[in-house]
Design an enzyme around this catalytic site. Structure first.
Site, PDB file in Angstrom:
ATOM      1  N   GLY A 191       0.896  -1.183   0.166  1.00 23.69           N
ATOM      2  CA  GLY A 191      -0.041   0.036   0.069  1.00 23.69           C
ATOM      3  C   GLY A 191       0.906   1.173   0.186  1.00 23.69           C
ATOM      4  N   GLN A 198       3.333   9.671   1.409  1.00 21.73           N
ATOM      5  CA  GLN A 198       4.594   9.104   1.147  1.00 21.73           C
ATOM      6  C   GLN A 198       5.095   9.427  -0.341  1.00 21.73           C
ATOM      7  OE1 GLN A 198       2.791   5.151   2.218  1.00 21.73           O
ATOM      8  NE2 GLN A 198       4.723   4.894   3.064  1.00 21.73           N
ATOM      9  N   CYS A 254       6.654  -0.526   6.553  1.00 27.00           N
ATOM     10  CA  CYS A 254       6.111   0.445   5.878  1.00 27.00           C
ATOM     11  C   CYS A 254       7.185   0.944   4.745  1.00 27.00           C
ATOM     12  CB  CYS A 254       5.832   1.662   6.653  1.00 27.00           C
ATOM     13  SG  CYS A 254       5.297   3.256   6.056  1.00 27.00           S
ATOM     14  N   LEU A 255       6.743   1.507   3.638  1.00 34.37           N
ATOM     15  CA  LEU A 255       7.939   1.840   2.787  1.00 34.37           C
ATOM     16  C   LEU A 255       8.622   2.990   3.004  1.00 34.37           C
ATOM     17  CD1 LEU A 255       5.876   0.934  -0.780  1.00 34.37           C
ATOM     18  CD2 LEU A 255       7.774  -0.415   0.104  1.00 34.37           C
ATOM     19  N   HIS A 260      -3.587   0.997   7.850  1.00 30.92           N
ATOM     20  CA  HIS A 260      -2.135   1.728   8.001  1.00 30.92           C
ATOM     21  C   HIS A 260      -2.072   2.899   7.068  1.00 30.92           C
ATOM     22  CE1 HIS A 260       2.227   0.722   7.186  1.00 30.92           C
ATOM     23  NE2 HIS A 260       1.915   1.706   6.519  1.00 30.92           N
ATOM     24  N   GLU A 261      -2.766   2.797   5.670  1.00 29.70           N
ATOM     25  CA  GLU A 261      -2.747   3.793   4.998  1.00 29.70           C
ATOM     26  C   GLU A 261      -3.643   4.951   5.259  1.00 29.70           C
ATOM     27  OE1 GLU A 261      -0.017   3.641   2.892  1.00 29.70           O
ATOM     28  OE2 GLU A 261      -0.043   1.380   2.954  1.00 29.70           O
ATOM     29  N   HIS A 263      -1.766   6.933   7.657  1.00 31.65           N
ATOM     30  CA  HIS A 263      -0.656   8.069   6.985  1.00 31.65           C
ATOM     31  C   HIS A 263      -1.420   9.440   6.508  1.00 31.65           C
ATOM     32  CE1 HIS A 263       3.150   5.920   6.165  1.00 31.65           C
ATOM     33  NE2 HIS A 263       2.493   4.932   5.730  1.00 31.65           N
TER      34      HIS A 263
HETATM   35 NI    NI Z   1       3.172   3.089   5.271  1.00 29.46          NI
END
Ligand code: NI
Length: 169
Positions: A46, A51, A101-102, A143-144, A147
């Site tokens: 995701g 991000q 997480c990226l 999660h997203e 953000h």
């Molecule tokens: Ni993330």
């Protein structure tokens, strides 16, 4: 389509609250196309607007629901795009697993999330939809969506599992 840079740990962008999307236009479509390409390139599940430096309420999740057993979900990837999403219901039943997480490569935090969620959002054309998700997709949505409110795994993890030096099986 183009790859976008993924904002990394320490960037204040990751702590900001995003504003709703107001225009469902070509710019939004390009952003979503780029986010898809960026997510696949990074091998994530995701990706959220902040991000890639966009402070709007938009995120995407890889949709693995119809991927047959044994098939790579990155081979013919499908995505669900969430614009101005709202989580309507969360199951009382939860699960705690290590989550990455990226924006925080190499860090996996033990995070408790609902097993199932119901969410409402808009697609890229501005059509509203509702979705009931479970397991990884439910986790991805939470999660997203976090953000977009400046909340990351650093805020939520009970503890971290450092897997940098883990041997590949
Ligand atoms: Ni993330």
């Amino acid at each position: 389509m183009a790859l976008r840079n993924i904002v990394q740990d320490g960037d204040p962008i990751l702590k900001k609250v995003c504003r709703p999307v107001t225009k469902f236009d070509d710019r939004l479509a390009t952003l979503l196309d780029d986010m898809q390409e960026t997510l696949i390139d990074a091998g994530g599940l995701g990706l959220a607007g902040p991000q890639v430096g966009i402070m709007r309420r938009v995120f995407i999740c890889l949709d693995e629901r119809d991927v047959p057993e044994g098939q790579d979900s990155f081979e013919n990837p499908k995505f669900i795009e969430f614009i101005n999403a709202e989580i309507l219901e969360m199951s009382e039943e939860t699960e705690t697993i290590y989550e990455g997480c990226l924006s925080f490569p190499g860090r996996n935090g033990a995070i408790t999330r609902p097993l199932r969620v119901k969410a409402r959002a808009f697609d890229r054309e501005g059509n509203p939809f509702e979705i009931e998700a479970e397991g990884m997709l439910a986790r991805c949505i939470c999660h997203e969506n976090n953000h977009l409110d400046g909340i990351t795994i650093l805020d939520l993890a009970d503890h971290f599992y450092e897997d940098e030096y883990e041997d590949e099986e």
